[in-house]
Design an enzyme around this catalytic site. Structure first.
Site, short mmCIF file in Angstrom:
data_model
loop_
_atom_site.label_atom_id
_atom_site.label_comp_id
_atom_site.label_asym_id
_atom_site.label_seq_id
_atom_site.Cartn_x
_atom_site.Cartn_y
_atom_site.Cartn_z
N ARG A 306 0.83 -1.22 0.00
CA ARG A 306 0.00 0.00 0.00
C ARG A 306 0.86 1.26 0.00
O ARG A 306 0.52 2.27 -0.62
CB ARG A 306 -0.94 0.03 1.20
CG ARG A 306 -1.89 1.24 1.13
CD ARG A 306 -2.77 1.35 2.33
NE ARG A 306 -2.12 2.00 3.44
CZ ARG A 306 -2.40 3.23 3.88
NH1 ARG A 306 -3.31 3.96 3.27
NH2 ARG A 306 -1.76 3.73 4.91
N ASP A 364 -18.88 5.92 9.21
CA ASP A 364 -19.14 6.80 10.34
C ASP A 364 -19.21 8.22 9.79
O ASP A 364 -18.20 8.80 9.44
CB ASP A 364 -17.96 6.63 11.31
CG ASP A 364 -18.11 7.50 12.52
OD1 ASP A 364 -19.23 7.65 13.00
OD2 ASP A 364 -17.07 8.02 12.99
N GLN A 393 -17.14 8.75 0.71
CA GLN A 393 -16.71 9.38 1.97
C GLN A 393 -16.97 10.88 1.94
O GLN A 393 -17.38 11.47 2.93
CB GLN A 393 -15.23 9.10 2.23
CG GLN A 393 -15.00 7.75 2.89
CD GLN A 393 -13.54 7.53 3.24
OE1 GLN A 393 -12.74 7.27 2.36
NE2 GLN A 393 -13.20 7.64 4.49
N SER A 414 -17.38 -3.77 7.46
CA SER A 414 -17.34 -2.66 8.42
C SER A 414 -15.93 -2.54 8.96
O SER A 414 -15.46 -3.42 9.69
CB SER A 414 -18.33 -2.96 9.56
OG SER A 414 -18.18 -2.00 10.58
N ASN A 415 -15.23 -1.49 8.56
CA ASN A 415 -13.84 -1.32 9.01
C ASN A 415 -13.81 -0.50 10.29
O ASN A 415 -13.48 0.68 10.28
CB ASN A 415 -13.03 -0.64 7.90
CG ASN A 415 -11.58 -0.46 8.30
OD1 ASN A 415 -11.12 -1.02 9.29
ND2 ASN A 415 -10.86 0.33 7.52
N GLY A 439 -10.80 -5.38 12.16
CA GLY A 439 -10.17 -4.70 13.30
C GLY A 439 -8.96 -3.89 12.86
O GLY A 439 -8.60 -3.86 11.68
N ILE A 441 -5.20 -2.83 12.21
CA ILE A 441 -3.94 -3.49 11.87
C ILE A 441 -2.92 -3.09 12.93
O ILE A 441 -2.71 -1.90 13.18
CB ILE A 441 -3.44 -3.07 10.47
CG1 ILE A 441 -4.47 -3.43 9.41
CG2 ILE A 441 -2.08 -3.66 10.18
CD1 ILE A 441 -4.20 -2.82 8.04
N HIS A 467 -27.40 -17.91 9.82
CA HIS A 467 -27.22 -19.35 9.99
C HIS A 467 -28.40 -20.16 9.44
O HIS A 467 -28.35 -21.38 9.40
CB HIS A 467 -27.00 -19.67 11.48
CG HIS A 467 -26.06 -20.82 11.68
ND1 HIS A 467 -25.69 -21.68 10.67
CD2 HIS A 467 -25.40 -21.26 12.79
CE1 HIS A 467 -24.85 -22.59 11.14
NE2 HIS A 467 -24.67 -22.37 12.42
N ASP A 471 -23.82 -22.13 6.42
CA ASP A 471 -23.24 -22.98 7.47
C ASP A 471 -21.82 -22.51 7.77
O ASP A 471 -21.20 -21.76 7.02
CB ASP A 471 -23.29 -24.47 7.08
CG ASP A 471 -22.64 -24.72 5.73
OD1 ASP A 471 -21.55 -24.15 5.49
OD2 ASP A 471 -23.23 -25.44 4.91
N1 COA Z 1 -6.07 -0.61 10.62
C1 COA Z 1 -5.12 0.32 10.56
N2 COA Z 1 -5.20 1.45 9.86
C2 COA Z 1 -6.36 1.66 9.19
C3 COA Z 1 -7.41 0.74 9.22
C4 COA Z 1 -7.23 -0.44 9.96
N3 COA Z 1 -8.17 -1.38 10.04
N4 COA Z 1 -8.40 1.21 8.47
C5 COA Z 1 -8.01 2.38 8.00
N5 COA Z 1 -6.77 2.64 8.41
C6 COA Z 1 -5.99 3.82 8.09
C7 COA Z 1 -6.11 4.13 6.62
O1 COA Z 1 -5.28 3.34 5.85
C8 COA Z 1 -5.78 5.60 6.60
O2 COA Z 1 -4.39 5.73 6.77
P1 COA Z 1 -3.55 6.85 5.97
O3 COA Z 1 -3.98 8.14 6.54
O4 COA Z 1 -2.13 6.47 6.23
O5 COA Z 1 -3.90 6.72 4.53
C9 COA Z 1 -6.44 6.09 7.86
O6 COA Z 1 -6.58 4.94 8.71
C10 COA Z 1 -7.81 6.71 7.63
O7 COA Z 1 -8.58 5.83 6.84
P2 COA Z 1 -10.11 6.18 6.49
O8 COA Z 1 -10.20 7.57 6.00
O9 COA Z 1 -10.98 5.83 7.62
O10 COA Z 1 -10.42 5.29 5.21
P3 COA Z 1 -10.78 3.75 5.09
O11 COA Z 1 -10.95 3.55 3.63
O12 COA Z 1 -9.83 2.87 5.76
O13 COA Z 1 -12.19 3.60 5.79
C11 COA Z 1 -14.47 3.99 6.21
C12 COA Z 1 -13.32 4.18 5.24
C13 COA Z 1 -15.69 4.63 5.60
C14 COA Z 1 -14.73 2.50 6.39
C15 COA Z 1 -14.12 4.61 7.56
O14 COA Z 1 -13.83 5.97 7.37
C16 COA Z 1 -15.20 4.48 8.59
O15 COA Z 1 -16.17 5.23 8.61
N6 COA Z 1 -15.02 3.49 9.51
C17 COA Z 1 -15.96 3.30 10.61
C18 COA Z 1 -16.93 2.19 10.30
C19 COA Z 1 -17.87 1.98 11.45
O16 COA Z 1 -18.30 2.90 12.11
N7 COA Z 1 -18.18 0.71 11.69
C20 COA Z 1 -19.02 0.36 12.78
C21 COA Z 1 -20.33 -0.06 12.29
S1 COA Z 1 -21.37 -0.53 13.63
#
Ligand code: COA
Length: 497
Positions: A306, A364, A393, A414-415, A439, A441, A467, A471
């Site tokens: 990346r 979010d 976004q 969901s990230n 979760g 990284i 479920h 399965d």
């Molecule tokens: N682990 C470590 N770093 C992470 C990561 C993870 N899982 N996910 C994102 N990052 C990093 C990105 O790579 C980025 O890094 P950079 O600034 O070096 O480029 C930074 O965090 C910001 O990333 P983001 O703008 O959030 O983009 P994204 O594409 O990773 O995620 C969304 C986009 C829409 C998923 C995210 O902004 C979001 O809203 N997440 C929350 C989802 C949520 O609320 N889930 C709960 C549902 S109940």
């Protein structure tokens, strides 16, 4: 260039026709009216709809040439019966022109800007900010001058390619008491959340543009929580939302811009907008027997890859996170396990396996949790997915996600790791049958093949599946394949179409 030519077919609201007022052909961007005075717009990216006076009532005023037109909130489809008024862009007494933004409304599916159909003076706003406006009920009264434009409607061909620019123009400007107020949607939202009227705020940006700092300064100057907008005591409320777009990789302290609500004082806040949608969807999800499956993934290679790709996409003007790769890998794995990209019919008798991978991304946003989806992931490149995610976004942080983005999802990721955390227990979004939560990284020690400790980048994934039809073995095999792609990202090249 996309052009749409329409003909009025019948009075069903689903069969829309494009109508523009003849007097404003040159300024048209998109006006969609449904048959028999019911109007509404569905845009691919953003939405604007123009309230039509449904069986309008006209009141004669002192001047023989002036009439007061009562707009009613038009039907916007999707079964939406009510919306919340997020912000008024006009006040009573303001002069408006056709296509000027009047207000921003929020349904449980999307945020929509309502624009004026007439030139005239705003005589009455029928709701306060946060009020619930019902479809078919009056929204604003406008005193028009001379022959009003509804008499001049005619069917024309509409070029929708200029829509985006015009929407941007409108988003940047508001008319309040005769002067233009410049502010971004995020600033307007901040003002709205704190019941601040923008015309009361001194803008220190270029050309008097109101900045976030201007709003916070204005709030500080208010006399112990007395709203400059209503003149009333502001109810204890949640602190101002932190700037969500500025999300950093590590959990960051939330800036507190205002003292927390006084301890010991209860207050009530209605469940509305996106939150209302969450209540509905999650209540439906409760009926689904969830199966959970968890694994850890070594994304060390992907983390390094990346770094290089990010530099390339930056040159193309696109931010590149891990998400596009997670999404593409999910689509490639869905090719092998299509049942995970399906829904169950209402009677629970059939499984409908979807041809398109419309992968939802839990987001979010300023309006809370929402899940826009990227359509047809199976036929998009990772770069295209990154560009689309950037677009979603931006729309999300501006509160502008529309029905097109928010409906039709077939599978969700969901990230939560972009905010923090290791594991989550994701809840399926009906009618989908599977969802994954990713979760954070983390750099942690792991053994290599020779038994030596090395630094690894590890990420956890938590899957939930319905479920009744999925399965455990299917979920596990899908997850293994997804994991294989992410641990060996170059292998994705082999399966890209
Ligand atoms: N682990 C470590 N770093 C992470 C990561 C993870 N899982 N996910 C994102 N990052 C990093 C990105 O790579 C980025 O890094 P950079 O600034 O070096 O480029 C930074 O965090 C910001 O990333 P983001 O703008 O959030 O983009 P994204 O594409 O990773 O995620 C969304 C986009 C829409 C998923 C995210 O902004 C979001 O809203 N997440 C929350 C989802 C949520 O609320 N889930 C709960 C549902 S109940």
């Amino acid at each position: 260039m996309a052009t749409i030519s329409t003909r009025l077919v019948n009075s069903s609201i689903r069969k829309l026709r494009l109508v523009v007022c003849g007097v404003a052909k040159r300024r048209l961007y998109q006006t969609v009216s449904a048959a028999r005075h019911i109007s509404g717009i569905g845009g691919e990216n953003k939405q604007k709809f123009i309230p039509t006076a449904l069986q309008p009532r006209y009141f004669q005023t002192s001047s023989a040439l002036q009439e007061v037109v009562q707009f009613k909130l038009s039907d916007i489809g999707e079964g939406i019966r009510e919306v919340i008024i997020k912000e008024w862009y006009v006040s009573e007494g303001d002069k408006v022109s056709q296509f000027d933004s009047i207000c921003e409304v929020q349904s449980d599916k999307a945020s929509v800007t309502i624009t004026s159909r007439y030139d005239g003076i705003i005589k009455k706003l029928h709701y306060d900010v946060d009020g619930t406006a019902l479809v078919g009920e009056p929204l604003v009264d406008i005193e028009t001058e001379g022959a009003i434009s509804h008499k001049q409607e005619e069917d024309v061909e509409v070029d929708i390619s200029s829509k985006e620019q015009r929407l941007e123009d409108h988003a940047m400007q508001m008319t309040t008491s005769g002067r233009k107020v410049l502010a971004t949607p995020a600033v307007r939202r901040l003002a709205m959340e704190n019941k601040i009227h923008l015309k009361d705020v001194e803008g220190t940006g270029k050309d008097g543009r109101i900045l976030k700092e201007d709003i916070t300064r204005h709030i500080e100057s208010l006399d112990h929580g007395v709203s400059a907008f209503t003149g009333k005591q502001v109810a204890p409320q949640a602190p101002i939302s932190p700037p969500k777009a500025d999300r950093a990789p590590a959990p960051t302290p939330i800036p507190i811009l205002r003292a927390p609500a006084p301890v010991g004082k209860d207050y009530t806040q209605p469940i509305k907008g996106m939150q209302k949608a969450m209540v509905k969807t999650m209540s439906m999800a409760l009926k689904i027997p969830h199966f959970g499956y968890y694994d850890e993934i070594d994304v060390t290679t992907l983390v390094n890859l990346r770094k290089d790709l990010k530099k390339v996409t930056e040159k193309r003007g696109i931010k590149f996170s891990y998400m596009p790769v997670f999404i593409k890998a999910a689509s490639l794995a869905l090719n092998q396990f299509p049942v995970l990209n399906s829904s169950i019919d209402d009677k629970v008798e059939n499984v409908i396996v979807k041809a398109s991978h419309n992968i939802g991304v839990a987001m979010d946003t300023a309006d809370g949790l929402t899940v826009p989806n990227i359509k047809n992931v199976q036929s998009q490149s990772i770069f295209e997915l990154a560009a689309e995610l950037n677009r979603l976004q931006q729309l999300g942080s501006a509160g502008k996600l529309g029905t097109a983005e928010l409906t039709g999802g077939t599978f969700t990721l969901s990230n939560i790791g972009s905010i923090g955390g290791t594991y989550a227990r994701p809840v399926i979004l009906p009618p989908e049958v599977a969802i994954g939560a990713i979760g954070r990284i983390q750099a942690v020690p792991r053994f290599d093949r020779d038994g030596n400790v090395r630094k690894a980048h590890i990420m956890q994934v938590s899957w939930s599946a319905d479920h009744r039809i999925i399965d455990g073995a299917t979920m596990a095999r899908f997850s293994n394949l997804w994991k294989m792609y992410l641990e060996n990202p170059t292998t994705m090249i082999l399966d890209l179409k």
